[in-house]
Design an enzyme around this catalytic site. Structure first.
Site, PDB file in Angstrom:
ATOM      1  N   PHE A 146      35.515  51.868  29.306  1.00  0.00           N
ATOM      2  CA  PHE A 146      34.908  53.370  30.214  1.00  0.00           C
ATOM      3  C   PHE A 146      33.647  53.307  30.178  1.00  0.00           C
ATOM      4  O   PHE A 146      33.263  53.833  31.325  1.00  0.00           O
ATOM      5  CB  PHE A 146      36.039  53.868  30.068  1.00  0.00           C
ATOM      6  CG  PHE A 146      35.777  55.054  29.518  1.00  0.00           C
ATOM      7  CD1 PHE A 146      34.757  55.563  29.509  1.00  0.00           C
ATOM      8  CD2 PHE A 146      36.468  54.789  28.303  1.00  0.00           C
ATOM      9  CE1 PHE A 146      34.708  56.827  28.485  1.00  0.00           C
ATOM     10  CE2 PHE A 146      36.509  56.191  27.370  1.00  0.00           C
ATOM     11  CZ  PHE A 146      35.175  56.944  27.366  1.00  0.00           C
ATOM     12  N   LYS A 170      37.800  42.026  33.938  1.00  0.00           N
ATOM     13  CA  LYS A 170      38.802  42.943  33.879  1.00  0.00           C
ATOM     14  C   LYS A 170      37.877  44.291  33.719  1.00  0.00           C
ATOM     15  O   LYS A 170      37.618  44.738  32.616  1.00  0.00           O
ATOM     16  CB  LYS A 170      40.074  42.219  33.154  1.00  0.00           C
ATOM     17  CG  LYS A 170      40.921  43.025  33.805  1.00  0.00           C
ATOM     18  CD  LYS A 170      41.244  44.591  33.239  1.00  0.00           C
ATOM     19  CE  LYS A 170      40.905  45.053  31.957  1.00  0.00           C
ATOM     20  NZ  LYS A 170      40.713  46.523  31.595  1.00  0.00           N
ATOM     21  N   CYS A 278      29.548  54.108  21.083  1.00  0.00           N
ATOM     22  CA  CYS A 278      29.467  53.766  20.728  1.00  0.00           C
ATOM     23  C   CYS A 278      28.539  53.957  19.676  1.00  0.00           C
ATOM     24  O   CYS A 278      28.599  53.002  17.867  1.00  0.00           O
ATOM     25  CB  CYS A 278      30.594  51.886  20.404  1.00  0.00           C
ATOM     26  SG  CYS A 278      28.495  51.411  21.014  1.00  0.00           S
ATOM     27  N   GLU A 376      37.035  58.025  14.457  1.00  0.00           N
ATOM     28  CA  GLU A 376      36.187  57.881  15.802  1.00  0.00           C
ATOM     29  C   GLU A 376      36.898  59.058  16.683  1.00  0.00           C
ATOM     30  O   GLU A 376      38.047  58.937  16.982  1.00  0.00           O
ATOM     31  CB  GLU A 376      36.037  56.466  16.245  1.00  0.00           C
ATOM     32  CG  GLU A 376      35.007  56.611  18.323  1.00  0.00           C
ATOM     33  CD  GLU A 376      35.186  55.137  18.516  1.00  0.00           C
ATOM     34  OE1 GLU A 376      36.123  54.966  18.620  1.00  0.00           O
ATOM     35  OE2 GLU A 376      34.143  54.918  18.854  1.00  0.00           O
TER      36      GLU A 376
HETATM   37  P1  NAD Z   1      39.670  50.986  24.877  1.00  0.00           P
HETATM   38  O1  NAD Z   1      39.686  49.742  23.919  1.00  0.00           O
HETATM   39  O2  NAD Z   1      40.926  51.566  25.445  1.00  0.00           O
HETATM   40  O3  NAD Z   1      39.648  49.918  26.372  1.00  0.00           O
HETATM   41  C1  NAD Z   1      38.574  48.736  26.246  1.00  0.00           C
HETATM   42  C2  NAD Z   1      39.281  47.754  27.332  1.00  0.00           C
HETATM   43  O4  NAD Z   1      40.710  47.060  26.770  1.00  0.00           O
HETATM   44  C3  NAD Z   1      39.971  47.924  28.540  1.00  0.00           C
HETATM   45  O5  NAD Z   1      39.610  47.385  29.605  1.00  0.00           O
HETATM   46  C4  NAD Z   1      41.503  48.820  29.311  1.00  0.00           C
HETATM   47  O6  NAD Z   1      41.436  48.101  29.812  1.00  0.00           O
HETATM   48  C5  NAD Z   1      41.784  47.819  28.035  1.00  0.00           C
HETATM   49  N1  NAD Z   1      42.882  48.193  27.274  1.00  0.00           N
HETATM   50  C6  NAD Z   1      43.004  49.383  26.760  1.00  0.00           C
HETATM   51  N2  NAD Z   1      44.305  49.548  26.329  1.00  0.00           N
HETATM   52  C7  NAD Z   1      44.375  48.200  25.890  1.00  0.00           C
HETATM   53  C8  NAD Z   1      46.304  47.630  25.485  1.00  0.00           C
HETATM   54  N3  NAD Z   1      46.240  48.684  25.087  1.00  0.00           N
HETATM   55  N4  NAD Z   1      45.748  46.139  25.372  1.00  0.00           N
HETATM   56  C9  NAD Z   1      45.324  45.733  26.375  1.00  0.00           C
HETATM   57  N5  NAD Z   1      44.358  46.080  26.761  1.00  0.00           N
HETATM   58  C10 NAD Z   1      43.883  47.445  26.826  1.00  0.00           C
HETATM   59  O7  NAD Z   1      38.438  51.543  25.243  1.00  0.00           O
HETATM   60  P2  NAD Z   1      38.120  52.302  26.026  1.00  0.00           P
HETATM   61  O8  NAD Z   1      38.394  53.474  25.597  1.00  0.00           O
HETATM   62  O9  NAD Z   1      37.680  52.118  27.259  1.00  0.00           O
HETATM   63  O10 NAD Z   1      36.579  52.876  25.134  1.00  0.00           O
HETATM   64  C11 NAD Z   1      36.211  53.827  24.403  1.00  0.00           C
HETATM   65  C12 NAD Z   1      35.953  52.458  22.524  1.00  0.00           C
HETATM   66  O11 NAD Z   1      35.244  51.324  23.268  1.00  0.00           O
HETATM   67  C13 NAD Z   1      35.493  53.243  22.250  1.00  0.00           C
HETATM   68  O12 NAD Z   1      36.617  53.337  20.338  1.00  0.00           O
HETATM   69  C14 NAD Z   1      33.698  52.659  21.392  1.00  0.00           C
HETATM   70  O13 NAD Z   1      33.674  53.264  20.650  1.00  0.00           O
HETATM   71  C15 NAD Z   1      34.306  51.231  22.058  1.00  0.00           C
HETATM   72  N6  NAD Z   1      32.498  51.334  22.448  1.00  0.00           N
HETATM   73  C16 NAD Z   1      32.122  50.099  21.104  1.00  0.00           C
HETATM   74  C17 NAD Z   1      31.266  49.379  21.675  1.00  0.00           C
HETATM   75  C18 NAD Z   1      30.609  48.420  20.774  1.00  0.00           C
HETATM   76  O14 NAD Z   1      29.340  47.858  21.549  1.00  0.00           O
HETATM   77  N7  NAD Z   1      30.929  48.458  19.748  1.00  0.00           N
HETATM   78  C19 NAD Z   1      30.277  49.692  23.064  1.00  0.00           C
HETATM   79  C20 NAD Z   1      31.308  50.534  24.284  1.00  0.00           C
HETATM   80  C21 NAD Z   1      32.473  51.225  23.359  1.00  0.00           C
END
Ligand code: NAD
Length: 476
Positions: A146, A170, A278, A376
């Site tokens: 997000f 997606k 992140c 985190e």
């Molecule tokens: P999230 O893991 O909740 O969601 C990421 C994606 O996965 C979304 O598109 C969501 O729809 C999907 N998703 C969520 N729960 C799921 C499940 N149970 N099964 C399958 N798909 C699922 O992450 P978020 O809250 O949207 O983003 C924040 C996280 O992303 C933080 O941990 C941050 O550190 C990480 N992040 C990492 C980077 C990087 O490059 N390393 C960059 C940005 C954000």
């Protein structure tokens, strides 16, 4: 209701929906459909159909369209930034920076005629030549988080598509509007129908992607738990996977650091983007005698930060993404207090409704054994630890299971070099608080901050989105 894109047509679904909020007001601004396997399958089949022709379209034709897309992005920079701020909450300046960093990846993609070149060696044996050609992998899916609704989709589909693949994106169900506008501009640039498809949803849509036999590669960015799930499930189906995950970034402040510069940089790293990044500094490790001065000045500066709606001039910290996420961050602060941390700046004073605001919070006396020192948080909370030496600071950073970014503030080249050599993180800042690699280098998380082999963007992404064909020729 937000439409989805299949084979060049925008479709409205009758599926159940989730609200999309303006986090600054708590008001609902749209509804996103929670699509499932049938809609994902339709998008994948459209991608397969498009790919038959797209994968054989000459590279210069692909690149010309990418240049047009880049120009459209430039022309709509302010509009895209406003969309980001409206449904993510970050400040307009932060949103502008996000758009700029996303456009850089598209500019990198415009270098495809060089990036996609293979290799040749003549006369590997008498009269025998050896060629390496790069081919697209087929249909690629992208699953962004997000927190960068424009930049992270742009890490994914432009590079995959310029390499000759078709794509199913997606977006995050919490911030889907950036990707939708990007897809509209992409179609306006003239890309053929079906080369980019967009489906919406959450776990069901993601699992349908992971299980789909016609998807060959998955690019994921998100939390550690979901990254691990995506990596394991997609790889079990034989797909290549690049899954970037969470972070617990340590910033080391040495006694010889330029403290004015370090303070500003640490403040921005920890509280910029409301800490939902992140590359956010999560733990500041003060070495030796710098601690007391550093914490005092940091506390004053954190309390002085302006919290408010991202589109209001002068605001430095916008709201968090959702109320439930804000509650989770507040629970971390409470747990930190219970485990013995001292609250130097208390953002809970700024908890306000409507809107999902929480002010910058500074905790001192944090150790790696505490939840706030280890997990985190993904909010505007900075923990401070105090150690005696650089060795101790490096050991503390290296005790984390995550290894995304680490930074050092110092005026000693020797200390900076020692840190760079020994710290177990894939992105290192030297007198830089947010060490984000440019689009032509990989976004290179280590340890549990990444699952896979090839990282987002840079030449890693070119490797990831292409497969190699070796040709051995003899003409006698
Ligand atoms: P999230 O893991 O909740 O969601 C990421 C994606 O996965 C979304 O598109 C969501 O729809 C999907 N998703 C969520 N729960 C799921 C499940 N149970 N099964 C399958 N798909 C699922 O992450 P978020 O809250 O949207 O983003 C924040 C996280 O992303 C933080 O941990 C941050 O550190 C990480 N992040 C990492 C980077 C990087 O490059 N390393 C960059 C940005 C954000």
């Amino acid at each position: 209701m937000i439409p989805y894109l299949v084979g060049g047509s925008w479709v409205r679904s009758s599926a159940a929906t989730l609200p999309v909020y303006d986090p600054a007001t708590g008001g609902v601004i749209d509804e996103v459909p929670l699509l499932g396997a049938a809609e994902v399958d339709a998008a994948v089949r459209a991608a397969v159909d498009a790919n038959a022709k797209w994968s054989r379209t000459p590279v210069m034709e692909r690149v010309r369209l990418m240049f047009r897309f880049r120009d459209l992005l430039e022309g709509h920079r302010e509009e895209l930034a406003a969309i980001v701020t409206r449904h993510h909450g970050k400040t307009l300046d932060e949103a502008r920076g996000e758009v700029r960093r996303g456009v850089e990846v598209v500019e990198f993609a415009c270098g495809a005629p060089t990036l996609l070149q293979g290799r040749t060696l003549r006369d590997v044996a008498a009269g025998v030549d050896q060629d390496l050609f790069r081919f697209p992998v087929g249909v690629v899916a992208g699953i962004p988080p997000f927190n960068f609704p424009v930049m992270i989709p742009l890490w994914m589909f432009p590079l995959a598509i310029v390499a000759g693949n078709a794509f199913v994106l997606k977006p995050s169900e919490r911030t889907p509007l950036g990707a939708v506008r990007l897809a509209e501009l992409f179609m306006e640039a003239g890309f053929p129908d079906g080369v980019l498809n967009v489906v919406h949803g959450a776990k069901d849509a993601v699992d349908a992607i992971l299980d789909h036999p016609l998807i060959n590669a998955v690019s994921f960015v998100g939390s550690e738990k979901v990254a691990r799930h995506v990596y394991e499930r997609a790889a079990a189906g034989g797909k290549r996977v690049s899954a970037a995950s969470g972070a617990k970034n340590h910033i080391v402040v040495m006694p010889d650091a330029d403290l004015t510069h370090a303070l500003a940089a640490v403040l921005n790293s920890a509280f910029g983007n409301a800490g939902e990044r992140c590359l956010a500094g999560s733990v500041a490790v003060a070495v030796g005698g710098v601690h007391d001065r550093f914490v005092e000045q940091l506390g004053d500066a954190a309390r002085a930060m302006v919290v408010g709606p991202g589109d209001r001039p002068g605001v430095q910290v916008g709201p968090l993404i959702r109320d439930d996420h804000r509650k989770r961050v507040v629970e971390f602060i409470e747990r930190g207090e219970r485990e013995g941390a001292r609250v130097v700046a208390d953002g809970r004073n700024l908890l306000s409704d409507p809107g999902f605001f929480l002010g910058p919070t500074l905790l001192d006396g944090v150790s790696p054994e505490m939840a706030v020192g280890r997990q985190e948080i993904f909010g505007p909370v900075l923990s401070v630890s105090h150690v005696a030496t650089l060795d101790d600071a490096i050991a503390q950073a290296n005790s984390m299971s995550l290894g995304n970014m680490a930074a050092i503030f110092t005026s000693s080249g020797a200390a900076a070099r020692e840190f760079r050599e020994r710290v177990e993180a894939g992105m290192i800042g030297v007198n830089v608080g947010v060490a984000q690699p440019f689009g032509f280098y990989p976004f290179s998380g280590w340890k549990h901050s990444f699952f896979g082999d090839l990282h987002p963007h840079g030449t890693d992404a070119i490797e990831f989105y292409t497969r190699k064909k070796m040709v051995v020729s003899r003409w006698s």
